[in-house]
Design an enzyme around this catalytic site. Structure first.
Site, PDB file in Angstrom:
ATOM      1  N   THR A  40       0.820  -1.216   0.000  1.00 38.05           N
ATOM      2  CA  THR A  40       0.000   0.000   0.000  1.00 38.05           C
ATOM      3  C   THR A  40       0.849   1.259   0.000  1.00 38.05           C
ATOM      4  OG1 THR A  40      -1.819  -1.113   1.083  1.00 38.05           O
ATOM      5  CG2 THR A  40      -1.739   1.247   1.375  1.00 38.05           C
ATOM      6  N   TYR A  54      -7.839   0.316  -3.809  1.00 38.24           N
ATOM      7  CA  TYR A  54      -6.808   0.958  -4.633  1.00 38.24           C
ATOM      8  C   TYR A  54      -5.899  -0.126  -5.231  1.00 38.24           C
ATOM      9  CZ  TYR A  54      -4.641  -0.097  -0.228  1.00 38.24           C
ATOM     10  OH  TYR A  54      -4.235  -0.771   0.890  1.00 38.24           O
ATOM     11  N   SER A  87       1.650  -8.402  -0.796  1.00 41.05           N
ATOM     12  CA  SER A  87       2.397  -9.305   0.085  1.00 41.05           C
ATOM     13  C   SER A  87       1.609 -10.554   0.478  1.00 41.05           C
ATOM     14  CB  SER A  87       2.895  -8.561   1.312  1.00 41.05           C
ATOM     15  OG  SER A  87       1.860  -8.298   2.211  1.00 41.05           O
ATOM     16  N   THR A 120       1.659  -4.466   4.119  1.00 40.35           N
ATOM     17  CA  THR A 120       1.496  -4.667   5.562  1.00 40.35           C
ATOM     18  C   THR A 120       0.871  -6.015   5.919  1.00 40.35           C
ATOM     19  OG1 THR A 120      -0.659  -3.581   5.558  1.00 40.35           O
ATOM     20  CG2 THR A 120       1.271  -2.186   5.992  1.00 40.35           C
ATOM     21  N   ASP A 121       0.217  -6.653   4.934  1.00 39.72           N
ATOM     22  CA  ASP A 121      -0.544  -7.868   5.269  1.00 39.72           C
ATOM     23  C   ASP A 121       0.330  -9.009   5.775  1.00 39.72           C
ATOM     24  OD1 ASP A 121      -2.791  -6.510   4.585  1.00 39.72           O
ATOM     25  OD2 ASP A 121      -3.142  -7.531   2.689  1.00 39.72           O
ATOM     26  N   LYS A 193       0.113  -7.153  12.969  1.00 45.19           N
ATOM     27  CA  LYS A 193      -0.903  -6.244  12.435  1.00 45.19           C
ATOM     28  C   LYS A 193      -2.193  -6.472  13.213  1.00 45.19           C
ATOM     29  CE  LYS A 193      -2.977  -4.634   8.129  1.00 45.19           C
ATOM     30  NZ  LYS A 193      -2.965  -4.687   6.653  1.00 45.19           N
ATOM     31  N   GLU A 312      -2.128 -27.354  28.174  1.00 45.11           N
ATOM     32  CA  GLU A 312      -3.446 -27.827  27.728  1.00 45.11           C
ATOM     33  C   GLU A 312      -3.389 -29.246  27.171  1.00 45.11           C
ATOM     34  OE1 GLU A 312      -6.613 -26.846  27.619  1.00 45.11           O
ATOM     35  OE2 GLU A 312      -6.225 -25.046  28.792  1.00 45.11           O
TER      36      GLU A 312
HETATM   37  N1  GLU Z   1      -2.542  -6.480   0.456  1.00 41.58           N
HETATM   38  C1  GLU Z   1      -1.468  -5.631   0.097  1.00 41.58           C
HETATM   39  C2  GLU Z   1      -0.131  -6.100   0.643  1.00 41.58           C
HETATM   40  O1  GLU Z   1      -0.008  -6.630   1.718  1.00 41.58           O
HETATM   41  C3  GLU Z   1      -1.658  -4.222   0.509  1.00 41.58           C
HETATM   42  C4  GLU Z   1      -1.825  -4.087   1.987  1.00 41.58           C
HETATM   43  C5  GLU Z   1      -0.871  -3.123   2.599  1.00 41.58           C
HETATM   44  O2  GLU Z   1       0.264  -2.922   2.180  1.00 41.58           O
HETATM   45  O3  GLU Z   1      -1.304  -2.504   3.594  1.00 41.58           O
HETATM   46  O4  GLU Z   1       0.837  -5.931  -0.053  1.00 41.58           O
END
Ligand code: GLU
Length: 355
Positions: A40, A54, A87, A120-121, A193, A312
């Site tokens: 992103t 986007y 990602s 970020t994923d 995250k 457990e």
């Molecule tokens: N789904 C995309 C990725 O992980 C965009 C999400 C992001 O970067 O926040 O590359």
């Protein structure tokens, strides 16, 4: 920008403030590498209000840096863009390629640190992977963005500036791989995250190790688990072959079918168990059979807290491995590397305590 990393280029003198002499007196800027891998932070939308829907990874690394001209006054920046898919498509193979790229930069005595821009994923998996496989004590800092570069209130430019400020900080050396997002420095082992869209999505399980204010990093803690120069995984590469390690989500009334599939399709399994590592009793025999064929790690779907050995479940009896405080996605990274090292159960148990 701080006085410590003020620019010395010719444009700096135009600011007309009293710091100009200090700026031009500085002999040279620290050199860093920015390695871009999409996400992103490089996202584009024709609608400035769009924060979902986007196109991620659309912009080139030079365009990201153009949005923060101050960065080139803080550091001499070299760039590389090995790949830019989202990602969620990132493979272990790509992570090994990324590690090689970073190693090459880290081996260059002129490079002070490395910044990686990443979606970020799955940033936390890549950060932890690099934490285990890079044998360098130079700062390696991952960053990204929750809003695309074209959005009102885009967070990428500030995150990238802060990541660069962290990568050039002598204080950052030897602290393992870090994630810098939203003015916070979080070690790779504990970053996760925690929100799907908000700019403060990234959190530490445990504590962050530092903060940034005025573009200046301040470190408060040092990670204690083994990483980078203390890791035994730094010699691995993808030519060994990458095992299929699967994560199975557990819940009351889950069927046997998924674990039965794992018996024939997986090389190892991480259970995203409930609570502190429990799963339905009717599945105990199947897990016992699975653990007789391949490593099975008990992690948890709970956001924070450990899965304790023989808690457990009697791991000694069932042949399972307690995931300690690694979340399922990071347990998967560590388990993959343990398998590539052809470790036995005892060694894998040791690693889940040490890393
Ligand atoms: N789904 C995309 C990725 O992980 C965009 C999400 C992001 O970067 O926040 O590359």
């Amino acid at each position: 920008m701080t006085m410590d990393n003020m620019p010395n280029d010719s444009t700096a003198g135009r600011t007309g403030n009293g710091l100009d002499r200090l700026i031009t007196d500085r002999p040279s800027l620290p050199r860093i590498a920015v390695v871009a891998t999409g996400g992103t932070i490089a996202g584009y939308s024709s609608d400035p209000a769009a924060t979902v829907g986007y196109t991620a990874g659309a912009l080139d690394v030079s365009e990201l840096l153009d949005s923060i001209p101050e960065a080139r006054k803080m550091a001499d920046i070299v760039t590389e863009q090995p790949f830019s898919p989202c990602s969620e498509n990132r493979t272990m193979n790509e992570r090994f390629v990324l590690a090689k790229t970073i190693r090459r930069f880290a081996a260059n005595p002129e490079i002070a640190g490395i910044v990686v821009t990443h979606g970020t994923d799955t940033m936390e998996e890549t950060a932890y992977f690099l934490n285990l496989t890079l044998g360098t004590d130079k700062p390696v800092v991952l960053t990204g963005a929750m809003r695309p570069a074209t959005a009102i209130g885009a967070d990428g430019p500030a995150n990238l500036m802060n990541a660069i400020a962290t990568a050039i900080s002598p204080d950052a050396a030897g602290r393992g791989v870090m994630v810098v997002m939203n003015d916070t420095i979080v070690p790779a082992r504990s970053v996760t995250k925690g929100h799907t869209t908000r700019v403060d999505a990234f959190q530490a399980i445990g504590q962050s190790i530092g903060v940034l204010a005025n573009g200046r990093p301040e470190f408060l803690l040092t990670p204690t688990k083994r990483h980078t120069t203390m890791s035994e995984f730094t010699e691995l590469d993808e030519s060994i072959g990458i095992p299929q390690v699967d994560i199975v989500s557990c819940y009351a009334e889950m069927s046997e079918a998924i674990l039965e599939t794992c018996l024939s399709c997986s090389d190892a399994v991480v259970l995203s168990a409930v609570g502190d590592g429990a799963f339905p009793r009717k599945l105990h025999p199947l897990v016992h059979a699975l653990a007789g064929k391949m490593p099975v790690v008990r992690s948890t779907r709970v956001a924070d807290g450990p899965v304790v050995r023989n808690g457990e479940l009697n791991d000694d009896e069932y042949g399972t491995i307690a995931g300690n405080s690694l979340n399922p996605q990071k347990a998967r990274v560590l388990l993959t590397l343990c398998l590539m090292k052809k470790m036995n159960t005892c060694d894998i148990i040791r690693c889940f305590g040490e890393y």
